[in-house]
Design a protein around this motif. Structure first.
Motif, PDB file in Angstrom:
ATOM      1  N   ALA A 134       0.963  -1.137   0.038  1.00  0.00           N
ATOM      2  CA  ALA A 134       0.123   0.094   0.061  1.00  0.00           C
ATOM      3  C   ALA A 134       0.951   1.089  -0.166  1.00  0.00           C
ATOM      4  O   ALA A 134       1.992   1.269   0.747  1.00  0.00           O
ATOM      5  CB  ALA A 134      -0.876  -0.074   1.202  1.00  0.00           C
ATOM      6  N   ASP A 135       0.393   2.160  -0.784  1.00  0.00           N
ATOM      7  CA  ASP A 135       1.244   3.500  -0.811  1.00  0.00           C
ATOM      8  C   ASP A 135       0.241   4.510   0.126  1.00  0.00           C
ATOM      9  O   ASP A 135      -0.856   4.532   0.124  1.00  0.00           O
ATOM     10  CB  ASP A 135       1.597   3.935  -2.143  1.00  0.00           C
ATOM     11  CG  ASP A 135       0.595   3.868  -3.113  1.00  0.00           C
ATOM     12  OD1 ASP A 135      -0.502   4.729  -2.953  1.00  0.00           O
ATOM     13  OD2 ASP A 135       0.577   3.314  -4.062  1.00  0.00           O
ATOM     14  N   GLU A 136       0.844   5.710   0.250  1.00  0.00           N
ATOM     15  CA  GLU A 136       0.046   6.615   0.894  1.00  0.00           C
ATOM     16  C   GLU A 136      -1.302   7.119   0.294  1.00  0.00           C
ATOM     17  O   GLU A 136      -2.338   7.738   0.927  1.00  0.00           O
ATOM     18  CB  GLU A 136       0.929   8.008   1.170  1.00  0.00           C
ATOM     19  CG  GLU A 136       0.354   8.955   2.183  1.00  0.00           C
ATOM     20  CD  GLU A 136       1.452  10.186   2.313  1.00  0.00           C
ATOM     21  OE1 GLU A 136       1.162  11.078   2.927  1.00  0.00           O
ATOM     22  OE2 GLU A 136       2.636   9.858   2.393  1.00  0.00           O
ATOM     23  N   GLY A 137      -1.172   7.042  -0.985  1.00  0.00           N
ATOM     24  CA  GLY A 137      -2.302   7.741  -1.864  1.00  0.00           C
ATOM     25  C   GLY A 137      -3.367   6.623  -2.105  1.00  0.00           C
ATOM     26  O   GLY A 137      -4.524   6.852  -2.841  1.00  0.00           O
ATOM     27  N   SER A 138      -3.210   5.210  -1.649  1.00  0.00           N
ATOM     28  CA  SER A 138      -4.188   3.953  -2.019  1.00  0.00           C
ATOM     29  C   SER A 138      -5.189   4.389  -1.228  1.00  0.00           C
ATOM     30  O   SER A 138      -5.221   4.431   0.006  1.00  0.00           O
ATOM     31  CB  SER A 138      -3.392   2.988  -1.754  1.00  0.00           C
ATOM     32  OG  SER A 138      -2.293   2.643  -2.538  1.00  0.00           O
ATOM     33  N   PRO A 139      -6.519   4.139  -1.724  1.00  0.00           N
ATOM     34  CA  PRO A 139      -7.842   4.311  -1.108  1.00  0.00           C
ATOM     35  C   PRO A 139      -7.911   2.716  -0.309  1.00  0.00           C
ATOM     36  O   PRO A 139      -7.540   1.989  -0.799  1.00  0.00           O
ATOM     37  CB  PRO A 139      -8.855   4.196  -2.061  1.00  0.00           C
ATOM     38  CG  PRO A 139      -8.287   3.971  -3.548  1.00  0.00           C
ATOM     39  CD  PRO A 139      -6.798   4.319  -3.466  1.00  0.00           C
ATOM     40  N   PRO A 140      -8.625   3.003   0.999  1.00  0.00           N
ATOM     41  CA  PRO A 140      -8.731   1.811   1.671  1.00  0.00           C
ATOM     42  C   PRO A 140      -9.756   0.683   0.868  1.00  0.00           C
ATOM     43  O   PRO A 140      -9.572  -0.395   1.075  1.00  0.00           O
ATOM     44  CB  PRO A 140      -9.389   2.195   2.817  1.00  0.00           C
ATOM     45  CG  PRO A 140      -9.319   3.846   3.065  1.00  0.00           C
ATOM     46  CD  PRO A 140      -9.239   4.382   1.423  1.00  0.00           C
ATOM     47  N   ALA A 141     -10.679   1.141   0.183  1.00  0.00           N
ATOM     48  CA  ALA A 141     -11.391   0.296  -0.771  1.00  0.00           C
ATOM     49  C   ALA A 141     -11.734   0.933  -1.920  1.00  0.00           C
ATOM     50  O   ALA A 141     -11.929   2.024  -2.249  1.00  0.00           O
ATOM     51  CB  ALA A 141     -12.687   0.170  -0.051  1.00  0.00           C
ATOM     52  N   LEU A 142     -11.375   0.160  -3.125  1.00  0.00           N
ATOM     53  CA  LEU A 142     -11.741   0.552  -4.475  1.00  0.00           C
ATOM     54  C   LEU A 142     -12.332  -0.728  -5.331  1.00  0.00           C
ATOM     55  O   LEU A 142     -11.743  -1.863  -5.302  1.00  0.00           O
ATOM     56  CB  LEU A 142     -10.279   0.750  -5.012  1.00  0.00           C
ATOM     57  CG  LEU A 142     -10.769   1.291  -6.687  1.00  0.00           C
ATOM     58  CD1 LEU A 142     -11.208   2.708  -6.575  1.00  0.00           C
ATOM     59  CD2 LEU A 142      -8.952   1.448  -6.958  1.00  0.00           C
ATOM     60  N   LEU A 143     -13.314  -0.538  -5.866  1.00  0.00           N
ATOM     61  CA  LEU A 143     -14.043  -1.596  -6.706  1.00  0.00           C
ATOM     62  C   LEU A 143     -13.184  -1.636  -7.986  1.00  0.00           C
ATOM     63  O   LEU A 143     -13.152  -0.476  -8.665  1.00  0.00           O
ATOM     64  CB  LEU A 143     -15.678  -1.460  -6.896  1.00  0.00           C
ATOM     65  CG  LEU A 143     -16.356  -2.269  -7.867  1.00  0.00           C
ATOM     66  CD1 LEU A 143     -16.153  -3.746  -7.414  1.00  0.00           C
ATOM     67  CD2 LEU A 143     -17.637  -2.180  -8.161  1.00  0.00           C
ATOM     68  N   ILE A 144     -12.719  -2.560  -8.642  1.00  0.00           N
ATOM     69  CA  ILE A 144     -11.833  -2.668  -9.789  1.00  0.00           C
ATOM     70  C   ILE A 144     -12.903  -3.205 -10.887  1.00  0.00           C
ATOM     71  O   ILE A 144     -12.675  -2.763 -12.086  1.00  0.00           O
ATOM     72  CB  ILE A 144     -10.559  -3.585  -9.554  1.00  0.00           C
ATOM     73  CG1 ILE A 144      -9.822  -2.983  -8.624  1.00  0.00           C
ATOM     74  CG2 ILE A 144      -9.794  -3.872 -10.841  1.00  0.00           C
ATOM     75  CD1 ILE A 144      -8.681  -4.044  -8.299  1.00  0.00           C
ATOM     76  N   ASP A 145     -13.687  -4.351 -10.725  1.00  0.00           N
ATOM     77  CA  ASP A 145     -14.524  -4.898 -11.652  1.00  0.00           C
ATOM     78  C   ASP A 145     -15.689  -5.511 -10.900  1.00  0.00           C
ATOM     79  O   ASP A 145     -15.638  -5.771  -9.838  1.00  0.00           O
ATOM     80  CB  ASP A 145     -13.519  -5.811 -12.354  1.00  0.00           C
ATOM     81  CG  ASP A 145     -14.134  -6.156 -13.897  1.00  0.00           C
ATOM     82  OD1 ASP A 145     -15.564  -5.684 -14.299  1.00  0.00           O
ATOM     83  OD2 ASP A 145     -13.650  -6.833 -14.545  1.00  0.00           O
ATOM     84  N   GLY A 146     -16.345  -6.010 -11.961  1.00  0.00           N
ATOM     85  CA  GLY A 146     -17.738  -6.858 -11.268  1.00  0.00           C
ATOM     86  C   GLY A 146     -18.663  -7.232 -12.323  1.00  0.00           C
ATOM     87  O   GLY A 146     -18.519  -6.822 -13.614  1.00  0.00           O
ATOM     88  N   ALA A 147     -19.776  -7.925 -11.983  1.00  0.00           N
ATOM     89  CA  ALA A 147     -20.674  -8.205 -13.083  1.00  0.00           C
ATOM     90  C   ALA A 147     -22.191  -8.007 -12.210  1.00  0.00           C
ATOM     91  O   ALA A 147     -22.147  -8.790 -11.159  1.00  0.00           O
ATOM     92  CB  ALA A 147     -20.549  -9.653 -13.477  1.00  0.00           C
ATOM     93  N   ARG A 148     -23.007  -7.275 -12.976  1.00  0.00           N
ATOM     94  CA  ARG A 148     -24.499  -7.327 -12.507  1.00  0.00           C
ATOM     95  C   ARG A 148     -24.647  -6.838 -11.136  1.00  0.00           C
ATOM     96  O   ARG A 148     -23.721  -6.717 -10.193  1.00  0.00           O
ATOM     97  CB  ARG A 148     -25.065  -8.980 -12.436  1.00  0.00           C
ATOM     98  CG  ARG A 148     -24.880  -9.893 -13.593  1.00  0.00           C
ATOM     99  CD  ARG A 148     -25.490 -11.090 -13.833  1.00  0.00           C
ATOM    100  NE  ARG A 148     -26.980 -11.051 -13.508  1.00  0.00           N
ATOM    101  CZ  ARG A 148     -27.765 -10.740 -14.795  1.00  0.00           C
ATOM    102  NH1 ARG A 148     -27.215 -10.494 -15.924  1.00  0.00           N
ATOM    103  NH2 ARG A 148     -28.754 -10.930 -14.520  1.00  0.00           N
ATOM    104  N   ARG A 149     -25.748  -6.187 -10.918  1.00  0.00           N
ATOM    105  CA  ARG A 149     -25.987  -5.506  -9.391  1.00  0.00           C
ATOM    106  C   ARG A 149     -26.615  -6.549  -8.504  1.00  0.00           C
ATOM    107  O   ARG A 149     -26.850  -7.594  -8.985  1.00  0.00           O
ATOM    108  CB  ARG A 149     -27.270  -4.596  -9.944  1.00  0.00           C
ATOM    109  CG  ARG A 149     -28.634  -4.997 -10.099  1.00  0.00           C
ATOM    110  CD  ARG A 149     -29.698  -4.240 -10.240  1.00  0.00           C
ATOM    111  NE  ARG A 149     -29.864  -3.282  -9.245  1.00  0.00           N
ATOM    112  CZ  ARG A 149     -30.435  -2.089  -9.038  1.00  0.00           C
ATOM    113  NH1 ARG A 149     -30.946  -1.473 -10.294  1.00  0.00           N
ATOM    114  NH2 ARG A 149     -30.614  -1.497  -8.056  1.00  0.00           N
ATOM    115  N   GLY A 150     -26.370  -6.188  -7.437  1.00  0.00           N
ATOM    116  CA  GLY A 150     -26.693  -7.165  -6.347  1.00  0.00           C
ATOM    117  C   GLY A 150     -28.232  -7.417  -6.151  1.00  0.00           C
ATOM    118  O   GLY A 150     -29.003  -6.470  -6.734  1.00  0.00           O
ATOM    119  N   PRO A 151     -28.688  -8.567  -5.737  1.00  0.00           N
ATOM    120  CA  PRO A 151     -30.174  -8.666  -5.858  1.00  0.00           C
ATOM    121  C   PRO A 151     -30.858  -7.617  -4.725  1.00  0.00           C
ATOM    122  O   PRO A 151     -30.204  -6.945  -3.940  1.00  0.00           O
ATOM    123  CB  PRO A 151     -30.118 -10.167  -5.009  1.00  0.00           C
ATOM    124  CG  PRO A 151     -28.954 -10.687  -5.285  1.00  0.00           C
ATOM    125  CD  PRO A 151     -27.967  -9.635  -5.339  1.00  0.00           C
TER     126      PRO A 151
END
Length: 211
Positions: A134-151
């Motif tokens: 991790a570097d200083e500017g890295s966000p704690p959480a980041l969505l990179i990819d995915g498929a379909r919305r949650g139910p």
């Protein structure tokens, strides 16, 4: 070398793949999280990533909670689960606030499970994909990819959700109007419900606000 040994003792960014177990077509997320995040924070990140509303109980476990246990030396092993501290009641219950994502994945040999809503039982499989410093500017959480919305919340688990999606997709279905009105009420939108839609940028804006 074990994949958790590299970078031990320093904060890392863990790329994890989270899929909704038995979803077809598969509903999944590829998300990068700081290894030091406590499980209550991981819970919040997963809620945002899948579009849940944090309206129900949840837990983390290191193995599939629905796989029958096998006795060891004539005794069934203690099942450890991590819950909000106020929900810990059984001997195997551990406060999620006291366990990091790193620790959970170490105990689960690179994998774990997250269950949300014990009634509908939305079970998510968590698998470690990779890690990097991790570097200083890295966000704690980041969505990179995915498929379909949650139910949709309270849709009756995967069987119920699939029935609702079938009704929404067919204007001639006897329950189409009822389910359309219900979906509009849940989502706050009269736009046709699209189960394939996923706005990664919007999710990341929400994660940035959360963290």
């Amino acid at each position: 070398m074990d994949k958790f040994e590299a970078g031990a003792g320093q904060d890392s960014l863990l790329k994890i793949r989270v899929e909704l177990v038995d979803s077809k077509p598969e509903i999944w997320r590829l998300i990068e999280l700081r290894s030091s995040l406590a499980l209550d924070q991981v819970h919040q990140a997963l809620q945002v990533a899948f579009g849940w509303e944090d309206a129900h109980l949840h837990r983390f476990v290191t193995s599939d909670p629905f796989t029958p246990l096998r006795p060891v030396d004539g005794e069934f092993p203690e099942v450890r689960q991590w819950l909000p501290v106020q929900e810990c009641e059984e001997p195997g219950d551990k406060p999620e606030e006291d366990c990091s994502l790193e620790r959970l994945l170490t105990l689960g040999s690179g994998g774990a499970f997250y269950e949300y809503d014990f009634g509908d039982s939305w079970l998510h499989r968590i698998e470690l994909v990779s890690r990097r410093p991790a570097d200083e500017g890295s966000p704690p959480a980041l969505l990179i990819d995915g498929a379909r919305r949650g139910p949709l919340e309270d849709s009756g688990g995967l069987p119920g959700y699939e029935e609702i999606m079938d009704a929404l997709a067919d204007p001639s279905h006897p329950d189409h109007a009822e389910h359309s009105a219900w979906a509009a009420d849940i989502t706050g939108s009269d736009a046709p419900f699209d189960p394939a839609f996923l706005d990664i940028a919007a999710v990341n804006r929400a994660l940035a606000e959360q963290f």
